[in-house]
Design a protein around this motif. Structure first.
Motif, PDB file in Angstrom:
ATOM      1  N   CYS A 178       0.653  -1.401  -0.311  1.00  0.00           N
ATOM      2  CA  CYS A 178       0.230   0.289  -0.130  1.00  0.00           C
ATOM      3  C   CYS A 178       0.497   1.316  -0.023  1.00  0.00           C
ATOM      4  CB  CYS A 178      -0.713  -0.033   1.388  1.00  0.00           C
ATOM      5  SG  CYS A 178      -2.650  -0.954   0.646  1.00  0.00           S
ATOM      6  N   PRO A 179       1.645   1.572  -0.934  1.00  0.00           N
ATOM      7  CA  PRO A 179       2.331   2.992  -1.024  1.00  0.00           C
ATOM      8  C   PRO A 179       1.495   3.727  -1.771  1.00  0.00           C
ATOM      9  CG  PRO A 179       2.995   1.149  -2.885  1.00  0.00           C
ATOM     10  CD  PRO A 179       1.744   0.161  -2.083  1.00  0.00           C
ATOM     11  N   PRO A 180       1.858   5.081  -1.030  1.00  0.00           N
ATOM     12  CA  PRO A 180       3.211   6.146  -0.680  1.00  0.00           C
ATOM     13  C   PRO A 180       3.382   5.257   0.404  1.00  0.00           C
ATOM     14  CG  PRO A 180       1.299   7.992  -1.176  1.00  0.00           C
ATOM     15  CD  PRO A 180       0.395   6.007  -1.390  1.00  0.00           C
ATOM     16  N   TYR A 181       4.757   5.144   0.500  1.00  0.00           N
ATOM     17  CA  TYR A 181       5.019   4.239   1.274  1.00  0.00           C
ATOM     18  C   TYR A 181       5.839   5.312   2.489  1.00  0.00           C
ATOM     19  CZ  TYR A 181       4.962  -0.230  -0.133  1.00  0.00           C
ATOM     20  OH  TYR A 181       4.905  -1.119  -1.303  1.00  0.00           O
ATOM     21  N   ILE A 182       5.731   4.856   4.436  1.00  0.00           N
ATOM     22  CA  ILE A 182       7.028   5.303   4.672  1.00  0.00           C
ATOM     23  C   ILE A 182       7.941   4.619   5.481  1.00  0.00           C
ATOM     24  CG2 ILE A 182       7.636   7.186   7.133  1.00  0.00           C
ATOM     25  CD1 ILE A 182       3.594   6.720   5.531  1.00  0.00           C
ATOM     26  N   VAL A 183       9.094   5.185   5.005  1.00  0.00           N
ATOM     27  CA  VAL A 183      10.318   4.203   4.791  1.00  0.00           C
ATOM     28  C   VAL A 183      10.854   4.643   6.243  1.00  0.00           C
ATOM     29  CG1 VAL A 183      12.396   3.406   4.430  1.00  0.00           C
ATOM     30  CG2 VAL A 183      10.340   3.663   2.585  1.00  0.00           C
ATOM     31  N   GLY A 184      10.991   3.295   7.353  1.00  0.00           N
ATOM     32  CA  GLY A 184      12.212   3.897   8.112  1.00  0.00           C
ATOM     33  C   GLY A 184      13.639   2.834   7.968  1.00  0.00           C
ATOM     34  N   ASN A 197      15.373  -0.099  16.358  1.00  0.00           N
ATOM     35  CA  ASN A 197      15.552   1.359  16.056  1.00  0.00           C
ATOM     36  C   ASN A 197      14.351   1.468  14.617  1.00  0.00           C
ATOM     37  OD1 ASN A 197      16.721   1.301  17.826  1.00  0.00           O
ATOM     38  ND2 ASN A 197      18.690   1.161  16.864  1.00  0.00           N
ATOM     39  N   SER A 198      14.751   0.560  13.174  1.00  0.00           N
ATOM     40  CA  SER A 198      13.892   1.332  12.130  1.00  0.00           C
ATOM     41  C   SER A 198      12.414   1.587  12.530  1.00  0.00           C
ATOM     42  CB  SER A 198      13.867   0.009  10.797  1.00  0.00           C
ATOM     43  OG  SER A 198      13.920  -1.307  11.391  1.00  0.00           O
ATOM     44  N   LYS A 199      11.820   0.659  12.789  1.00  0.00           N
ATOM     45  CA  LYS A 199      10.432   0.782  13.240  1.00  0.00           C
ATOM     46  C   LYS A 199      10.349   2.134  13.953  1.00  0.00           C
ATOM     47  CE  LYS A 199       7.687  -2.220  12.583  1.00  0.00           C
ATOM     48  NZ  LYS A 199       7.968  -3.188  13.417  1.00  0.00           N
ATOM     49  N   GLN A 200      11.412   2.424  15.038  1.00  0.00           N
ATOM     50  CA  GLN A 200      10.997   3.329  15.647  1.00  0.00           C
ATOM     51  C   GLN A 200      11.421   4.908  14.745  1.00  0.00           C
ATOM     52  OE1 GLN A 200      13.493   2.895  19.236  1.00  0.00           O
ATOM     53  NE2 GLN A 200      11.008   3.434  20.443  1.00  0.00           N
ATOM     54  N   GLN A 201      12.033   4.814  13.532  1.00  0.00           N
ATOM     55  CA  GLN A 201      11.881   5.590  12.549  1.00  0.00           C
ATOM     56  C   GLN A 201      10.154   6.444  12.189  1.00  0.00           C
ATOM     57  OE1 GLN A 201      14.781   7.521  11.728  1.00  0.00           O
ATOM     58  NE2 GLN A 201      15.152   7.181  14.015  1.00  0.00           N
ATOM     59  N   LEU A 202       9.731   5.206  12.418  1.00  0.00           N
ATOM     60  CA  LEU A 202       8.171   5.909  11.490  1.00  0.00           C
ATOM     61  C   LEU A 202       7.775   7.131  12.928  1.00  0.00           C
ATOM     62  CD1 LEU A 202       6.888   2.403  10.849  1.00  0.00           C
ATOM     63  CD2 LEU A 202       8.276   3.699   9.384  1.00  0.00           C
ATOM     64  N   LEU A 203       8.226   6.798  14.008  1.00  0.00           N
ATOM     65  CA  LEU A 203       6.545   7.618  14.596  1.00  0.00           C
ATOM     66  C   LEU A 203       8.257   9.280  14.511  1.00  0.00           C
ATOM     67  CD1 LEU A 203       7.533   5.768  18.220  1.00  0.00           C
ATOM     68  CD2 LEU A 203       6.069   6.231  16.901  1.00  0.00           C
ATOM     69  N   ARG A 204       8.779   9.207  13.632  1.00  0.00           N
ATOM     70  CA  ARG A 204       9.552  10.672  13.339  1.00  0.00           C
ATOM     71  C   ARG A 204       8.325  11.362  12.808  1.00  0.00           C
ATOM     72  NH1 ARG A 204      15.079  10.298  11.177  1.00  0.00           N
ATOM     73  NH2 ARG A 204      14.749  12.228  10.521  1.00  0.00           N
ATOM     74  N   LYS A 205       8.420  12.402  12.658  1.00  0.00           N
ATOM     75  CA  LYS A 205       7.521  13.573  11.930  1.00  0.00           C
ATOM     76  C   LYS A 205       7.907  13.120  10.539  1.00  0.00           C
ATOM     77  CE  LYS A 205       4.307  16.590  14.604  1.00  0.00           C
ATOM     78  NZ  LYS A 205       4.845  15.888  15.450  1.00  0.00           N
ATOM     79  N   ILE A 206       7.467  13.231   9.755  1.00  0.00           N
ATOM     80  CA  ILE A 206       7.496  13.251   7.983  1.00  0.00           C
ATOM     81  C   ILE A 206       8.395  14.774   7.603  1.00  0.00           C
ATOM     82  CG2 ILE A 206       6.769  10.917   6.839  1.00  0.00           C
ATOM     83  CD1 ILE A 206       4.647  13.046   6.052  1.00  0.00           C
ATOM     84  N   ASP A 207       8.352  15.365   7.355  1.00  0.00           N
ATOM     85  CA  ASP A 207       8.629  16.565   7.409  1.00  0.00           C
ATOM     86  C   ASP A 207       9.844  17.156   8.181  1.00  0.00           C
ATOM     87  OD1 ASP A 207       6.984  17.249   9.481  1.00  0.00           O
ATOM     88  OD2 ASP A 207       6.128  19.059   8.443  1.00  0.00           O
ATOM     89  N   ILE A 247      15.855   8.117   8.664  1.00  0.00           N
ATOM     90  CA  ILE A 247      17.134   6.919   9.003  1.00  0.00           C
ATOM     91  C   ILE A 247      17.896   6.818   9.959  1.00  0.00           C
ATOM     92  CG2 ILE A 247      19.553   6.277   7.435  1.00  0.00           C
ATOM     93  CD1 ILE A 247      17.853   7.507   4.987  1.00  0.00           C
ATOM     94  N   THR A 248      18.164   5.914  10.640  1.00  0.00           N
ATOM     95  CA  THR A 248      19.443   6.107  11.824  1.00  0.00           C
ATOM     96  C   THR A 248      20.038   5.388  11.603  1.00  0.00           C
ATOM     97  OG1 THR A 248      18.821   6.597  14.257  1.00  0.00           O
ATOM     98  CG2 THR A 248      17.723   4.782  13.229  1.00  0.00           C
ATOM     99  N   SER A 249      21.138   6.052  12.457  1.00  0.00           N
ATOM    100  CA  SER A 249      22.851   4.855  12.669  1.00  0.00           C
ATOM    101  C   SER A 249      23.184   4.051  13.922  1.00  0.00           C
ATOM    102  CB  SER A 249      23.854   4.773  11.548  1.00  0.00           C
ATOM    103  OG  SER A 249      23.934   6.201  12.330  1.00  0.00           O
ATOM    104  N   SER A 250      23.833   3.867  14.429  1.00  0.00           N
ATOM    105  CA  SER A 250      24.402   3.658  15.628  1.00  0.00           C
ATOM    106  C   SER A 250      26.040   2.574  15.291  1.00  0.00           C
ATOM    107  CB  SER A 250      23.460   2.375  16.250  1.00  0.00           C
ATOM    108  OG  SER A 250      23.027   1.015  15.648  1.00  0.00           O
ATOM    109  N   ILE A 251      26.417   1.712  16.234  1.00  0.00           N
ATOM    110  CA  ILE A 251      27.958   0.994  15.855  1.00  0.00           C
ATOM    111  C   ILE A 251      27.507  -0.208  15.663  1.00  0.00           C
ATOM    112  CG2 ILE A 251      29.705   0.632  17.356  1.00  0.00           C
ATOM    113  CD1 ILE A 251      29.076   3.295  17.445  1.00  0.00           C
TER     114      ILE A 251
END
Lengths: 281, 186
Positions: A178-184, A197-207, A247-251
């Motif tokens: 079901c696009p348009p998608y939001i990608v974490g 962490n990728s799932k949690q990126q979906l909590l950010r506001k898209i803008d 996008i987020t990144s760690s070690i």
């Protein structure tokens, strides 16, 4: 303190109304869409949002898996919160109603809805923050984890490689989620970390803007390229394939470099419940 | 806009082209993963339920129903049912399948001269629910999302995305996206 009623309301609001950032994203996509089928689909999506809100009915029949992210002060225990969330989920399943989505993997028995709860202890006293995603199954099925380097994609352990993984995942998914998608997206050293962490990126506001400037550039560039794929709304063509990339990144470990990709359908149902003064009593 | 009423006739179906916008009125049956396995079982038991869907329309949908009212009922991802669909079309003479996301090339072959695949808007649960009424339910023991719901629909809007001549809107989108994809991951 009993939070059951407030959590029932959080579940109801999250299932029946999209947050403002996603609604605006869909409205802008409608304005910009040049493919006539794509535009009509976005129009249907927007009409559906109005109806769901005014009739207080779930936007999508798949009301998803309720995933809770909680920051709790020391004076509220995990046990209390777990008890209230389970109770609220059962009430909301009856009242909203939510679709009973918890099926026992072995017996096949339907158990209503079973929430997933992630806790973090907060240093701030008396402040409780509950965030919720109702995560649909269609877009969960197209989410996944890549391991770099990847020979097929000629992708290495760098941001260019990360971008290739994201583009590959959306290309392979086409219209199935079901696009348009939001990608974490999360880059890191172990599988559960990048999945979480990728799932949690979906909590950010898209803008919003990424706090790491190089990732902010990567997010913009990747979004722009994804929208050139012409997959479009519901995979029937058009330039609205994705609304946002976060996008987020760690070690990473010298031997391991994982890219977790959590994809949401256009109906990214996320909500927040914040309590401060009430928590003292 | 083309209006179609059930029972559908093969001669009307084979005239449809990808991209056609259709409004369906009449009877449709929901079928998801479990129901596909049930329909293809070779058993004398419950044969009366299996034959109900003959010559009919299948809707890939796991609705929310409360007090027999349709609350939210958009399509589910069709591709999971691809494996069972050629046999289902063959044995039950299915005329149309409504879903989202498209189906396999084996399904596209099986549709030729017989049936069409119609796309509904994924996630638009309330929009569809408002044009649907519950007629009957079968296999309730599969649970709300997995049971067979027989719905009466009025002006249910869909787009022909795989026609009975072997054309697919999804193939068109895939091929176009593949060209861009290959450039992007070079």
């Amino acid at each position: 303190m009993d939070l059951t009623n407030q959590i029932v309301e959080l579940l109801r609001k999250t299932a029946t109304q999209l947050p403002e950032d996603i609604t605006i994203g869909l409205q802008e996509a409608y304005q910009k869409e040049t493919n006539s089928t794509g535009k009509e689909i976005l129009n249907n999506i927007l009409t559906n949002l109005e109806k769901a809100k005014s009739e207080s009915k779930p936007i999508c029949q798949d009301t998803g898996i309720p995933i809770f992210y909680i920051k709790r002060p020391k004076n509220i225990t995990e046990e209390e919160l777990t008890r209230d969330i389970i109770k609220a989920t059962n009430i909301a399943t009856e009242q909203v109603p939510l679709r009973p989505n918890a099926v026992d993997c072995i017996s096949g028995e339907n158990k209503g809805n079973v929430p997933i709860i992630h806790f973090k202890e907060s240093n701030e006293p008396n402040k409780l923050m509950i965030k919720l995603i109702l995560k649909g199954g269609g877009s969960e099925n197209i989410s996944g984890i890549y391991k770099l380097p990847n020979q097929k994609l000629n992708a290495h352990r760098n941001l260019q490689g990360v971008k290739k993984c994201i583009i590959d995942s959306i290309f392979q998914a086409q219209g199935k989620g079901c696009p348009p998608y939001i990608v974490g997206v999360a880059v890191g050293s172990c599988i559960e970390e990048v999945a979480h962490n990728s799932k949690q990126q979906l909590l950010r506001k898209i803008d919003d803007k990424n706090i790491t400037p190089i990732l902010e550039i990567l997010e913009k560039k990747t979004l722009n390229e994804l929208n050139k794929l012409n997959i479009g709304p519901l995979g029937l063509g058009g330039n609205s394939t994705c609304l946002g990339v976060k996008i987020t990144s760690s070690i990473s470990h010298p031997a391991s470099y994982f890219v977790g990709i959590s994809i949401s359908c256009w109906a990214l149902r996320k909500g927040t419940l914040k309590l401060s003064e009430e928590v003292k009593s | 806009m083309i209006r179609l009423t059930t029972p559908l006739k093969t001669e009307d179906i084979i005239k449809l082209n990808v991209g056609d916008k259709i409004l369906i009125s009449g009877t449709i049956f929901t079928a998801r993963d479990k129901v596909h396995l049930f329909l293809l079982e070779k058993s004398e038991k419950e044969q009366n339920i299996r034959t109900k869907i003959n010559n009919g329309i299948i809707y890939h949908c796991g609705p929310i129903i409360k007090n027999n009212q349709v609350i939210s009922a958009g399509p589910t991802t069709s591709n999971r049912m691809s494996l069972y669909t050629p046999q289902l079309i063959e044995e039950h003479n299915i005329k149309a399948i409504i879903g989202k996301g498209g189906m396999s090339k084996e399904v596209k072959e099986a549709l030729k001269g017989k049936a069409v695949y119609l796309s509904a808007v994924g996630g638009a649960g309330v929009l569809y629910a408002n044009s649907m009424k519950v007629k009957s339910t079968y296999k309730k023991e599969f649970g709300m999302a997995e049971a067979i719901w027989e719905f009466e629909v009025k002006d249910f809007p869909v787009i022909v995305s795989i026609d009975a001549k072997g054309n697919s809107l999804y193939d068109k989108v895939y091929n176009k996206s593949k060209e861009v994809y290959e450039e992007l991951i070079k």
